[in-house]
Design a protein around this motif. Structure first.
Motif, short mmCIF file in Angstrom:
data_model
loop_
_atom_site.label_atom_id
_atom_site.label_comp_id
_atom_site.label_asym_id
_atom_site.label_seq_id
_atom_site.Cartn_x
_atom_site.Cartn_y
_atom_site.Cartn_z
N SER A 323 0.84 -1.21 0.00
CA SER A 323 0.00 0.00 0.00
C SER A 323 0.86 1.25 0.00
O SER A 323 1.80 1.36 0.80
CB SER A 323 -0.89 0.01 1.25
OG SER A 323 -1.89 -0.96 1.10
N SER A 324 0.53 2.19 -0.89
CA SER A 324 1.22 3.49 -0.94
C SER A 324 0.20 4.57 -0.58
O SER A 324 -0.87 4.63 -1.19
CB SER A 324 1.74 3.75 -2.36
OG SER A 324 2.54 2.69 -2.82
N VAL A 325 0.55 5.41 0.39
CA VAL A 325 -0.32 6.54 0.74
C VAL A 325 0.19 7.78 0.00
O VAL A 325 1.35 8.17 0.13
CB VAL A 325 -0.31 6.80 2.26
CG1 VAL A 325 -1.17 8.01 2.60
CG2 VAL A 325 -0.82 5.57 3.01
N VAL A 326 -0.69 8.35 -0.83
CA VAL A 326 -0.36 9.54 -1.62
C VAL A 326 -1.06 10.74 -0.99
O VAL A 326 -2.30 10.78 -0.94
CB VAL A 326 -0.82 9.37 -3.08
CG1 VAL A 326 -0.60 10.63 -3.89
CG2 VAL A 326 -0.08 8.18 -3.72
N THR A 327 -0.30 11.68 -0.46
CA THR A 327 -0.89 12.86 0.17
C THR A 327 -0.61 14.09 -0.69
O THR A 327 0.53 14.37 -1.02
CB THR A 327 -0.29 13.08 1.57
OG1 THR A 327 -0.46 11.86 2.33
CG2 THR A 327 -0.99 14.21 2.31
N GLU A 328 -1.69 14.80 -1.07
CA GLU A 328 -1.59 15.99 -1.94
C GLU A 328 -1.77 17.22 -1.08
O GLU A 328 -2.87 17.48 -0.57
CB GLU A 328 -2.64 15.91 -3.06
CG GLU A 328 -2.73 17.17 -3.93
CD GLU A 328 -1.41 17.57 -4.57
OE1 GLU A 328 -0.81 16.74 -5.28
OE2 GLU A 328 -0.97 18.71 -4.32
N ASN A 329 -0.69 17.95 -0.87
CA ASN A 329 -0.73 19.10 0.04
C ASN A 329 -0.85 20.44 -0.67
O ASN A 329 -1.02 21.47 -0.02
CB ASN A 329 0.56 19.13 0.89
CG ASN A 329 0.65 17.92 1.81
OD1 ASN A 329 -0.30 17.62 2.54
ND2 ASN A 329 1.75 17.19 1.73
N ILE A 330 -0.70 20.47 -1.98
CA ILE A 330 -0.64 21.76 -2.68
C ILE A 330 -1.99 22.16 -3.25
O ILE A 330 -2.44 23.30 -3.07
CB ILE A 330 0.42 21.72 -3.82
CG1 ILE A 330 1.77 21.23 -3.30
CG2 ILE A 330 0.52 23.07 -4.51
CD1 ILE A 330 2.44 22.16 -2.30
N PHE A 331 -2.68 21.24 -3.94
CA PHE A 331 -3.98 21.59 -4.56
C PHE A 331 -5.10 20.78 -3.93
O PHE A 331 -4.90 19.64 -3.49
CB PHE A 331 -3.92 21.34 -6.08
CG PHE A 331 -3.03 22.32 -6.79
CD1 PHE A 331 -1.83 21.92 -7.35
CD2 PHE A 331 -3.39 23.67 -6.88
CE1 PHE A 331 -1.01 22.83 -7.98
CE2 PHE A 331 -2.57 24.58 -7.52
CZ PHE A 331 -1.38 24.16 -8.07
N GLU A 332 -6.30 21.36 -3.97
CA GLU A 332 -7.42 20.75 -3.24
C GLU A 332 -8.18 19.70 -4.05
O GLU A 332 -9.00 18.98 -3.52
CB GLU A 332 -8.40 21.82 -2.75
CG GLU A 332 -9.02 22.72 -3.80
CD GLU A 332 -8.21 23.99 -4.08
OE1 GLU A 332 -6.97 23.94 -3.99
OE2 GLU A 332 -8.82 25.00 -4.43
N ASN A 333 -7.91 19.57 -5.35
CA ASN A 333 -8.68 18.61 -6.14
C ASN A 333 -7.81 17.97 -7.20
O ASN A 333 -8.05 18.08 -8.40
CB ASN A 333 -9.88 19.32 -6.80
CG ASN A 333 -10.77 18.32 -7.52
OD1 ASN A 333 -10.96 17.21 -7.02
ND2 ASN A 333 -11.27 18.67 -8.67
N ARG A 334 -6.76 17.31 -6.79
CA ARG A 334 -5.80 16.80 -7.76
C ARG A 334 -5.76 15.27 -7.78
O ARG A 334 -4.71 14.67 -7.96
CB ARG A 334 -4.41 17.41 -7.51
CG ARG A 334 -3.59 17.40 -8.78
CD ARG A 334 -2.35 18.24 -8.77
NE ARG A 334 -1.90 18.43 -10.14
CZ ARG A 334 -0.83 19.15 -10.50
NH1 ARG A 334 -0.11 19.74 -9.57
NH2 ARG A 334 -0.51 19.29 -11.76
N PHE A 335 -6.93 14.64 -7.62
CA PHE A 335 -7.00 13.18 -7.69
C PHE A 335 -7.93 12.70 -8.80
O PHE A 335 -8.38 11.55 -8.78
CB PHE A 335 -7.48 12.60 -6.35
CG PHE A 335 -6.45 12.63 -5.25
CD1 PHE A 335 -6.82 13.00 -3.96
CD2 PHE A 335 -5.12 12.30 -5.49
CE1 PHE A 335 -5.89 13.01 -2.93
CE2 PHE A 335 -4.18 12.33 -4.47
CZ PHE A 335 -4.56 12.69 -3.19
N MET A 336 -8.23 13.56 -9.77
CA MET A 336 -9.19 13.17 -10.82
C MET A 336 -8.73 11.90 -11.55
O MET A 336 -9.53 11.07 -11.96
CB MET A 336 -9.32 14.31 -11.85
CG MET A 336 -9.70 15.65 -11.26
SD MET A 336 -11.42 15.69 -10.78
CE MET A 336 -12.16 16.03 -12.37
#
Ligand code: EPZ
Length: 434
Positions: A323-336
């Motif tokens: 399992s890899s946890v991907v955390t996006e701290n810069i933009f609020e909607n960048r998992f499309m």
């Protein structure tokens, strides 16, 4: 709208060449506004955003030659006769980076009228920090009818401390300060290589900038800037995308004409994933013969792991054990991209600013759709390793930031082709019988 048809399964082998950095070229083109002499920029990528910037500058009265092929990806920009210091909504809505003309226009033309960019697929994308910085330099700002109107007889040096680290905010205000009266100190600046590249161009034009690439930048204002010739740095995000492509497909790929020093966070993370890489001058060799291991990422400003590589890394993580946890701290909607990857068979659970990717999940080809530039790159990468055929729609998103990506990938063994609009069979007139 063009589509890509990709058949997965081929390891990428050989050498793939990186183009100039879109995100260095865009501010550099805007910098030409600061002088009435020609600015010549080399290593300009042949991508849609550059065409958009060209159209924007021409709409203001600039002369912009833009040549590829024999012209060695060069542009010559002359802003001698700028008549219309305005960036219209029709252009700005297609490319947020158009706001990079705001600072240069106020500095050179004493006024600017720039459309507010509005949001985009990855987030709200405000420019409040650009505006606050310009006010600190003495500009009078009004906002009406969806536009920023900025005026200043002459900007005055000041002290700007950014509330948040902003790449184009740092670039916009650095450009504005070059022609201000007196000294400007900017703190909490972005440290991206593209900021340093812009400062190098500006200093070549006669600006007096120190500290670019660190969080504190000092600018001594001057009365006039001259023209210059300058070569743009390679695109570190395109390079990183190709490095991941080599790892993901189990290939042996040399990514050439890049700057390995700009890829530190990515190469360190790939090492954690068991990917072998070797840097040599201006190239990185990636060998994907080891099984991929899961590793977490958290996007940060440079030199941390770049948000512009998050989507591409997620495609890799779908093929890693664990399992890899991907955390996006810069933009609020960048998992499309996550939702399209799931349709191809990936196991991704999005929870707010975190996505948990469980691998290894075999991917199967599907019809998918692009939503934004880097999400699109993620789908191309997934398709390269998926079983069967993937059709990727709305590839104009890819064309914004990747120069002829299908030709480059085909050159190292990918089965990828670009097709125009697919017309339903019934609308195609039957061939006349002989
Ligand atoms: C630049 O965008 C890049 N674009 C983006 O690349 C990149 O994702 C981003 O930097 C982060 O690295 C160009 O350089 C042309 P920010 P920018 O200002 O400058 C908030 C790509 O894929 N913020 O550093 O627009 C903002 O909402 C593109 O090539 C404010 O709140 O990004 C974000 O959360 C996508 N107010 C954070 O700061 C402001 O006035 C960082 O944004 C400005 C920004």
């Amino acid at each position: 709208m063009d589509k890509f048809v990709i058949r997965g399964g081929n390891p990428l082998l050989g050498t793939i060449r990186v183009s100039g950095a879109k995100n260095a070229a865009l501010p550099a083109m805007a910098a030409a506004i600061l002088t009435d002499e020609p600015v010549i920029l080399e290593n300009i990528p042949d991508v849609r955003d550059i065409q958009t910037e060209r159209n924007l500058l021409v709409s203001m009265g600039a002369e912009v030659e833009l040549g590829y092929g024999r012209a060695h990806h060069r542009t010559t920009i002359s802003c001698k006769n700028l008549l219309n210091p305005e960036a219209a909504y029709e252009l700005v809505k297609t490319m947020r980076a158009s706001t990079l003309v705001l600072g240069p226009l106020v500095a050179r033309m004493k006024r600017a009228r720039v459309s507010l960019p509005g949001g985009c697929a990855i987030g709200a994308r405000p420019i409040d920090l650009h505006i606050k910085g310009l006010e600190k330099l003495g500009a009078i700002i009004a906002q009406e009818h969806g536009y920023i109107e900025a005026r200043a007889e002459r900007l005055q040096g000041g002290h700007i401390i950014f509330d948040k680290i902003t790449v184009t905010g740092t670039e916009d205000l650095m450009m504005a300060a070059t022609l201000a009266e007196g000294e400007t100190l900017m703190e909490n600046c972005a440290r991206e290589p593209e900021v340093s590249d812009l400062a190098a161009l500006l200093n070549k034009m006669g600006a007096r900038i120190e500290g670019a690439g660190t969080s504190a930048i000092r600018i001594q204002g001057v009365d006039k800037l001259r023209g210059a010739r300058y070569r743009i740095i390679p695109d570190r995000i395109e390079a990183g995308t190709f490095v991941i492509a080599g790892a993901l497909t189990g290939g042996d790929l040399i990514v050439s004409n890049c700057e390995p020093r700009h890829l530190g966070a990515l190469l360190q993370k790939l090492d954690e994933c068991g990917v072998k890489t070797k840097t040599n001058g201006d190239s990185v060799r990636v060998m994907g013969d080891n099984p991929l291991m899961a590793a977490d990422i958290s996007t940060e400003e440079y030199p941390g792991f770049p948000t512009d590589m998050q989507a591409q890394y997620m495609a890799l993580a779908t093929q890693a054990e664990g399992s890899s946890v991907v955390t996006e701290n810069i933009f609020e909607n960048r998992f499309m991209h996550a939702y399209e990857l799931v349709r191809m068979g990936a196991n991704v659970k999005v929870e707010g600013s975190r996505a948990v990717v469980r691998g290894r999940s075999p991917l199967s080809g599907a019809a998918v759709q692009c939503s934004d530039l880097r999400a699109s790159a993620s789908l191309v990468l997934a398709a390269l390793v998926a079983e069967g055929e993937t059709i990727i729609d709305r590839v104009y998103h890819v064309d914004r930031g990747y120069e002829r990506i299908e030709e480059k990938l085909r050159g190292v063994g990918a089965q990828i082709r670009r097709i125009g609009e697919i017309l339903p069979r019934k609308t195609v007139a039957p061939l006349a019988t002989a």
